[in-house]
Design an enzyme around this catalytic site. Sequence first.
Site, PDB file in Angstrom:
ATOM      1  N   TYR A   1       7.261  12.750 -72.617  1.00 53.81           N
ATOM      2  CA  TYR A   1       6.622  14.079 -72.556  1.00 53.81           C
ATOM      3  C   TYR A   1       5.110  13.921 -72.743  1.00 53.81           C
ATOM      4  CZ  TYR A   1       5.956  19.103 -73.558  1.00 53.81           C
ATOM      5  OH  TYR A   1       5.551  20.423 -73.542  1.00 53.81           O
TER       6      TYR A   1
ATOM      7  N   SER B   1       0.396  18.075 -76.551  1.00 48.30           N
ATOM      8  CA  SER B   1       1.022  16.750 -76.510  1.00 48.30           C
ATOM      9  C   SER B   1       0.526  15.895 -75.351  1.00 48.30           C
ATOM     10  CB  SER B   1       2.545  16.892 -76.424  1.00 48.30           C
ATOM     11  OG  SER B   1       3.022  17.565 -77.561  1.00 48.30           O
TER      12      SER B   1
ATOM     13  N   ASP C   1      12.363  29.285 -60.455  1.00 47.52           N
ATOM     14  CA  ASP C   1      13.019  28.657 -61.604  1.00 47.52           C
ATOM     15  C   ASP C   1      14.367  28.101 -61.182  1.00 47.52           C
ATOM     16  OD1 ASP C   1      12.288  29.224 -64.875  1.00 47.52           O
ATOM     17  OD2 ASP C   1      14.241  28.343 -64.426  1.00 47.52           O
TER      18      ASP C   1
ATOM     19  N   THR D   1       9.439  29.525 -78.058  1.00 42.38           N
ATOM     20  CA  THR D   1      10.191  29.765 -76.815  1.00 42.38           C
ATOM     21  C   THR D   1      11.486  28.947 -76.885  1.00 42.38           C
ATOM     22  OG1 THR D   1       9.403  27.851 -75.568  1.00 42.38           O
ATOM     23  CG2 THR D   1       7.995  29.813 -75.518  1.00 42.38           C
TER      24      THR D   1
ATOM     25  N   LYS E   1       2.491  14.978 -69.762  1.00 43.49           N
ATOM     26  CA  LYS E   1       1.521  16.064 -69.984  1.00 43.49           C
ATOM     27  C   LYS E   1       0.083  15.546 -69.920  1.00 43.49           C
ATOM     28  CE  LYS E   1       4.297  19.604 -70.358  1.00 43.49           C
ATOM     29  NZ  LYS E   1       4.241  20.692 -69.370  1.00 43.49           N
TER      30      LYS E   1
ATOM     31  N   ASN F   1       4.053  25.889 -64.302  1.00 41.39           N
ATOM     32  CA  ASN F   1       4.385  26.045 -65.717  1.00 41.39           C
ATOM     33  C   ASN F   1       5.766  25.503 -66.094  1.00 41.39           C
ATOM     34  OD1 ASN F   1       4.283  27.710 -68.411  1.00 41.39           O
ATOM     35  ND2 ASN F   1       6.133  28.374 -67.332  1.00 41.39           N
TER      36      ASN F   1
END
Length: 267
Positions: free
Chosen positions: A156, A145, A38, A191, A160, A86
Amino acid sequence: MTLRFQSRTALVTGGASGIGAATARLLAGEGARVTIVDLESSSGAEVAAGIGGHFHAADLSDMAAAEAMVHDLLAREGRLDILVNNAGIGSLGEVPDLDPAQWRKVMAVDLDAVYHACRVAVPAMRAAFRAEGRGGVIVNTASLSGLAADYGFAVYNVAKAAVINLSRVLAIDHGKDGIRVNALCPGLIDTPLAAPLAAIPGLMEKWTRAIPLGRAGRAEEMAEVIAFLASDAASYITGSVIVADGGAGAHTGQPNFMAEIAALQPG
Ligand SMILES: NC(=O)c1ccc[n+]([C@@H]2O[C@H](COP(=O)([O-])OP(=O)(O)OC[C@H]3O[C@@H](n4cnc5c(N)ncnc54)[C@H](O)[C@@H]3O)[C@@H](O)[C@H]2O)c1
């Protein structure tokens, strides 16, 4: 009881938060040796410490950094069984208003990072399959999406959608190498990614009303799907797009005719 991921090595990108953190915890809880990657060093290191895993800081939009993440894991662990691509960021804006830098950033984090990681992970999994008959599994977190368009989510949506087809591409090219690849399409999940939208007054009520299950999903619910796809129970599933959206994508977008008719009835 046999743990599902005993003696498996897993790499989870975006593991410092949300779906990635929940996935890292679940995989580790079922026996996997987990490396979290990350941008966010402090929370990433904290999640990793909590599960006895390893933390690697990297900006995955950078090809060299993303490749180094996989090389580093292979040098440390000797193998990579499960790759969960992810990490991701959201983006608001219609095409004419999108700054080119924003377009490139979202494409780099949400799409290119998957390609970057797979450039090194796929050959390693293929080599393992040839040497010992055990390939690997890749799960890519795409999105609902990526299956249709949202108002004002332009780049986005595009990124995706590309992740979904990249998953299919990898699945058909590398089935022969013992590698399974699937895409998970979450709907609205509670989240930090969704927090800026959740802060718009009244929006969450409207949004969750349009979800047949009537609520946002939880990161842990997405982790369960990822873990299933990564497990031997999914041994004949590859090139698939698994939607986990509380039913949101099942709706055509047409009005609720029965509700409209009922509203016309007196009393
Ligand atoms: N939350 C939702 O409603 C939702 C819906 C559909 C899909 N998704 C997807 O799920 C995935 C996980 O998102 P989340 O909801 O858990 O969000 P989150 O913000 O909680 O987690 C995303 C993580 O990715 C990391 N990250 C961002 N850019 C990075 C980079 N360049 N390099 C390395 N790490 C980076 C962040 O630091 C963060 O820890 C994303 O791909 C997201 O697009 C989320």
